[in-house]
Design a protein around this motif. Structure first.
Motif, mmCIF file in Angstrom:
data_model
loop_
_atom_site.group_PDB
_atom_site.id
_atom_site.type_symbol
_atom_site.label_atom_id
_atom_site.label_comp_id
_atom_site.label_asym_id
_atom_site.label_seq_id
_atom_site.Cartn_x
_atom_site.Cartn_y
_atom_site.Cartn_z
ATOM 1 N N ILE A 68 0.853 -1.183 0.000
ATOM 2 C CA ILE A 68 0.000 0.000 0.000
ATOM 3 C C ILE A 68 0.893 1.238 0.000
ATOM 4 N N PRO A 69 0.668 2.203 -0.887
ATOM 5 C CA PRO A 69 1.477 3.426 -0.883
ATOM 6 C C PRO A 69 1.442 4.115 0.475
ATOM 7 N N VAL A 70 2.565 4.713 0.833
ATOM 8 C CA VAL A 70 2.672 5.345 2.155
ATOM 9 C C VAL A 70 1.643 6.462 2.301
ATOM 10 N N ARG A 71 1.454 7.249 1.262
ATOM 11 C CA ARG A 71 0.492 8.354 1.335
ATOM 12 C C ARG A 71 -0.926 7.827 1.565
ATOM 13 N N THR A 72 -1.292 6.783 0.835
ATOM 14 C CA THR A 72 -2.621 6.190 1.025
ATOM 15 C C THR A 72 -2.762 5.615 2.428
ATOM 16 N N LEU A 73 -1.707 4.981 2.908
ATOM 17 C CA LEU A 73 -1.746 4.400 4.250
ATOM 18 C C LEU A 73 -1.942 5.471 5.312
ATOM 19 N N LEU A 74 -1.222 6.586 5.191
ATOM 20 C CA LEU A 74 -1.355 7.655 6.178
ATOM 21 C C LEU A 74 -2.727 8.310 6.119
ATOM 22 N N LEU A 75 -3.260 8.483 4.916
ATOM 23 C CA LEU A 75 -4.579 9.100 4.790
ATOM 24 C C LEU A 75 -5.655 8.207 5.381
ATOM 25 N N ARG A 76 -5.589 6.919 5.100
ATOM 26 C CA ARG A 76 -6.629 6.021 5.596
ATOM 27 C C ARG A 76 -6.554 5.820 7.104
ATOM 28 N N THR A 77 -5.354 5.795 7.647
ATOM 29 C CA THR A 77 -5.206 5.567 9.092
ATOM 30 C C THR A 77 -5.196 6.867 9.897
ATOM 31 N N SER A 78 -5.357 8.008 9.244
ATOM 32 C CA SER A 78 -5.325 9.285 9.965
ATOM 33 C C SER A 78 -6.388 9.382 11.068
ATOM 34 N N PRO A 79 -7.632 8.874 10.878
ATOM 35 C CA PRO A 79 -8.580 8.945 12.003
ATOM 36 C C PRO A 79 -8.085 8.207 13.247
ATOM 37 N N VAL A 80 -7.467 7.048 13.046
ATOM 38 C CA VAL A 80 -6.940 6.305 14.192
ATOM 39 C C VAL A 80 -5.772 7.045 14.826
ATOM 40 N N LEU A 81 -4.908 7.612 13.996
ATOM 41 C CA LEU A 81 -3.749 8.339 14.512
ATOM 42 C C LEU A 81 -4.155 9.588 15.285
ATOM 43 N N VAL A 82 -5.325 10.147 14.963
ATOM 44 C CA VAL A 82 -5.819 11.315 15.695
ATOM 45 C C VAL A 82 -6.490 10.892 16.998
ATOM 46 N N VAL A 83 -7.212 9.785 16.967
ATOM 47 C CA VAL A 83 -7.956 9.342 18.148
ATOM 48 C C VAL A 83 -7.026 8.785 19.217
ATOM 49 N N VAL A 84 -5.945 8.129 18.810
ATOM 50 C CA VAL A 84 -5.063 7.464 19.771
ATOM 51 C C VAL A 84 -4.504 8.422 20.825
ATOM 52 N N PRO A 85 -3.922 9.583 20.464
ATOM 53 C CA PRO A 85 -3.432 10.485 21.519
ATOM 54 C C PRO A 85 -4.531 10.991 22.446
ATOM 55 N N LEU A 86 -5.717 11.269 21.887
ATOM 56 C CA LEU A 86 -6.825 11.722 22.729
ATOM 57 C C LEU A 86 -7.228 10.641 23.730
ATOM 58 N N THR A 87 -7.234 9.396 23.267
ATOM 59 C CA THR A 87 -7.547 8.291 24.172
ATOM 60 C C THR A 87 -6.509 8.171 25.275
ATOM 61 N N GLY A 88 -5.241 8.287 24.894
ATOM 62 C CA GLY A 88 -4.183 8.179 25.898
ATOM 63 C C GLY A 88 -4.240 9.284 26.931
ATOM 64 N N VAL A 89 -4.521 10.513 26.503
ATOM 65 C CA VAL A 89 -4.587 11.632 27.452
ATOM 66 C C VAL A 89 -5.740 11.446 28.427
ATOM 67 N N SER A 90 -6.910 11.038 27.927
ATOM 68 C CA SER A 90 -8.062 10.867 28.810
ATOM 69 C C SER A 90 -7.828 9.768 29.841
ATOM 70 N N ILE A 91 -7.202 8.677 29.425
ATOM 71 C CA ILE A 91 -6.946 7.590 30.374
ATOM 72 C C ILE A 91 -5.847 7.981 31.354
ATOM 73 N N ALA A 92 -4.843 8.709 30.882
ATOM 74 C CA ALA A 92 -3.782 9.151 31.786
ATOM 75 C C ALA A 92 -4.318 10.081 32.862
ATOM 76 N N LEU A 93 -5.306 10.898 32.525
ATOM 77 C CA LEU A 93 -5.854 11.843 33.498
ATOM 78 C C LEU A 93 -6.873 11.207 34.422
ATOM 79 N N TYR A 94 -7.691 10.305 33.884
ATOM 80 C CA TYR A 94 -8.825 9.788 34.660
ATOM 81 C C TYR A 94 -8.785 8.279 34.851
ATOM 82 N N GLY A 95 -7.652 7.641 34.510
ATOM 83 C CA GLY A 95 -7.522 6.212 34.753
ATOM 84 C C GLY A 95 -7.342 5.900 36.233
#
Length: 268
Positions: A68-95
């Motif tokens: 899979i081309p790198v550009r296509t891979l980054l575009l398709r996985t961008s929602p996950v890459l955006v959600v992951v840090p938000l998930t980590g911050v929320s669990i770090a604060l309220y875990g």
């Protein structure tokens, strides 16, 4: 894809001719779906770092096989890459707090335990989300619908309705642009951005409902809602490549579990 008839047999009492799907030479999307679900179930059995990191490393090592081309891979996985840090911050604060306290304010408690849990969760989301996206980059939604109906035996009405809805979703962008140009031509799109957006959203909803009604009538008139056994224009099979796909994903999950157990970090 389905045939536009629902009769169980042709005019001479024999089954109508069928064709193999366009993805006959590739893996049926249903195999990828089943494998990703099984991998996700295995990874949620424990919230340790070792199992999630092992699964993620194995998946990243196998990514070049998909070509899979790198550009296509980054575009398709961008929602996950955006959600992951938000998930980590929320669990770090309220875990669940445990160990050394790094930050404490009101309901927010950042401790060694919450940071470890946040990192394990982030890796686990990546380990489940990346294969759940990249395995369907080249998949055709019609092939997936054929597999859901013929392999998993889901109701034809549900599968065909979902397929039609997904196909129609691609038209929403065109409808939005046409609404914007029509409003601009009438001179009502130059001010009030929020009001304009809400008005256009309501107009888009009206257009979508009208198209859905027309599509439902057209599908009903062609026999998509008739009772009886439905014939299919393309036959799908669950053969060697599909079993191999499920085996690879289950193998990744098994390797992650074994690594966690060997390291002593497994927590059921």
């Amino acid at each position: 894809m389905t045939a536009p008839v629902t009769a169980a047999s042709g005019r001479n009492g024999t089954e109508p001719p069928v064709q193999l799907g366009r993805g006959a030479g590739s893996v049926q999307p249903v195999a990828s779906l089943l494998g990703v679900i099984a991998l996700g179930v295995v990874l949620v059995l424990s919230l340790d770092l070792v199992s999630a990191a092992t699964a993620l490393l194995l998946e990243l090592a196998l990514l070049p096989v998909l070509r899979i081309p790198v550009r296509t891979l980054l575009l398709r996985t961008s929602p996950v890459l955006v959600v992951v840090p938000l998930t980590g911050v929320s669990i770090a604060l309220y875990g669940q707090p445990s160990g050394r306290v790094w930050f404490d304010f009101a309901f927010a408690h950042v401790t060694d335990g919450s940071l470890q849990l946040a990192l394990a969760t982030m890796l686990r989301v990546l380990a489940v989300g990346i294969p759940g996206i990249v395995l369907f980059v080249r998949s055709d939604v019609t092939d997936l619908a054929d597999g859901l109906a013929q392999i998993l035996r889901l109701p034809a009405r549900f599968v065909l309705g979902a397929l039609a809805a997904i196909r129609m979703m691609t038209l929403l962008g065109d409808d939005w642009r046409q609404l914007a140009m029509a409003r601009r031509a009438r001179g009502v799109a130059d001010s009030g951005r929020l009001r304009r957006g809400l008005s256009m959203a309501f107009g888009l909803l009206v257009v979508a409902l009208r198209r859905a009604t027309t599509l439902a009538v057209a599908m009903e008139s062609r026999g998509f809602g008739a009772p009886g056994r439905r014939t299919w224009a393309r036959r799908v099979r669950f053969a060697g490549p599909e079993w191999a796909m499920c085996g690879v994903l289950l193998g990744i999950g098994a390797a992650a579990v074994l690594a966690a157990v060997a390291a002593g970090t497994w927590r059921a």
